[in-house]
Write a protein that holds these residues in place. Structure first.
Motif: not given
Length: 463
Positions: A308-315, A321-337
């Motif tokens: 899982a990858i996240w930050s303050y400014q991004k989704e 990890c094997q393919s490097g491809h994204s499985i699922k993305t969530w984005f809400d600019e009003a929410l910070t993990v």
């Protein structure tokens, strides 16, 4: 479904059911549900090998073919033969799928468990090591000599069964700075790892690798790694030094945040999250990070199959990890993990957002479906320390920095009572944390008292 017989070194035997397309982590999660032993502590052996990757699915597919043809691959009238097992010097491999033997009617594996311990430190008391299996506290003794400081920073039981402790040591006047390796109780010094003198005034992270084979120190974008018992310095496969900052580590794998030295200027440089097999020194995957002023966070699942990858400014995104491809993305600019973790099955992530600290979201990775666990009305939670499940997946827990551990039923999300000795109100509690194997919760107050609570059975110790 497939029935797998799981045997302990003592000879005790139990069975678990797993799907025919089971991953190694699925099997370990099924075992954890019965034994309450975290996935990260388990080693499963078949014959003389640690159960590994592709061979489970291949083995199950072959078994389906043999069952369809009527050829079971062994004589049902013959006696079963015990499988030889090599326990010492076990090489851990990145798990994915596991091999099944057709040498006996029961598919049998040997279940080994690493001993669990938690280092307990406080500025007003001597360091202690809480043994999570024996429910006992031991206090290693470290000789200070003429050094200005000696601070214990990590502890682990290694393959020889001995307790090893890492101690950060230094003498400011001479800029002497090193890590000392201590063995046993009361303790004897068995090794020393030198650190750059310039690190004395910097923040330094020192720890064992998850399996204990390496000692790792990092500061100022530099990572130093040594083999624990020999002191041999470890470099990458290309003989280059390690660089970047460690974001997450599991068995064999680490995610590092690194800048591209070829870039020019802070806004033109490319930043990467790189997935490394630190045993082999080989890079497995790389994800470009487009925001130079926004430092990402990353968390590997226990099996190393997902990150899982996240930050303050991004989704928030989960990658394979094997393919490097994204499985699922969530984005809400009003929410910070605020805090995040994987469920034991790795099919869900549990997330608490800074904008709503009184709710924990449980998100199914495959389709983004959400459930919610709510904190009680009386909670005045302002800062979270960690979130996660107990090893068997039956309990979801959220640790407040105020010293309260909230718990929910993992299936129904009904809130559970506070554990024994949990203070309400928390008073002057300073720290709380769900520890490395997800079985313990630690809190420390200003008088130096430490309490460790077992998430599964509520046992606790007060120092």
């Amino acid at each position: 479904m497939v029935i797998v017989a799981v045997r302990r070194p003592s000879g005790d035997l139990f069975e678990v059911d797993v799907p025919k397309d089971a991953t190694l982590n699925t099997l370990k999660a099924a075992i954890a549900a019965k034994t309450k032993e975290a996935v990260t502590r388990q080693k499963l052996l078949l014959g003389h090998e640690v159960l590994s990757d592709e061979r489970l699915q291949a083995g199950l597919a072959e078994e389906d073919r043999l069952e369809a043809s009527g050829d079971t691959g062994f004589d049902k009238n013959s006696s079963q033969t015990d499988l030889p097992v090599r326990i010492a010097n076990i090489e851990l491999v990145m798990p994915a799928l596991l091999d099944m033997s057709r040498q006996s009617d029961a598919r049998e594996v040997l279940h080994l468990v690493s001993r669990s311990c938690t280092l307990v430190t406080h500025q007003h008391s001597a360091a202690g090591v809480w043994d999570g299996d024996d429910q006992t506290l031991v206090r290693p003794v470290f000789q200070k000599d003429d050094l200005d400081f000696t601070h214990a920073v990590d502890a682990m039981y290694l393959e020889d069964g001995e307790l090893y402790t890492l101690v950060r040591c230094g003498r400011l006047s001479d800029e002497i700075y090193f890590i000392q390796l201590w063995c046993g109780v009361p303790g004897r010094a068995v090794g020393r790892f030198s650190l750059p003198g310039r690190w004395l005034n910097e923040s330094v992270r020192i720890e064992f690798s998850p399996e204990g084979e390496f000692v790792i120190a990092s500061s100022m974008g530099t990572i130093l790694m040594w083999r624990t018992l020999t002191g041999e310095e470890i470099q990458r496969a290309d003989c280059a030094h390690w660089g970047g900052s460690i974001k997450s580590m599991v068995l064999r794998l680490a995610v590092l945040f690194q800048g591209d030295p070829e870039g020019s200027g802070i806004f033109n440089r490319k930043y990467h999250l790189n997935l490394w097999d630190y045993h082999a020194g080989l890079q497995k995957q790389s994800w470009v990070w487009p925001e130079p002023l926004d430092t990402p966070q990353a968390l590997l699942s226990a099996s190393g199959a997902r990150v899982a990858i996240w930050s303050y400014q991004k989704e928030l995104a989960v990658y394979d990890c094997q393919s490097g491809h994204s499985i699922k993305t969530w984005f809400d600019e009003a929410l910070t993990v605020a805090v995040l973790n994987f469920s034991p099955s790795e099919e869900e992530i549990v997330v608490s957002y800074k904008q709503n600290l009184k709710e924990v979201k449980i998100i199914r990775i495959v389709d983004g479906q959400m459930r919610s666990a709510l904190l009680p009305e009386w909670s005045s939670c302002r800062f979270l320390s960690s979130v996660g499940y107990s090893a068997d997946g039956t309990t979801l827990a959220l640790a407040e920095a105020g010293g309260v551990l909230h718990r929910w039923n993992g299936a129904t999300l009904d809130i559970l009572d506070l554990l024994p000795a949990t203070p309400l109100p928390a008073g002057d509690i300073m720290e709380s944390q769900i520890c490395r194997d997800q079985n313990f919760f630690t809190r420390t107050n200003r008088e130096g008292r430490v309490e460790l609570l077992n998430l599964c059975n509520g046992a606790y110790l007060v120092l």
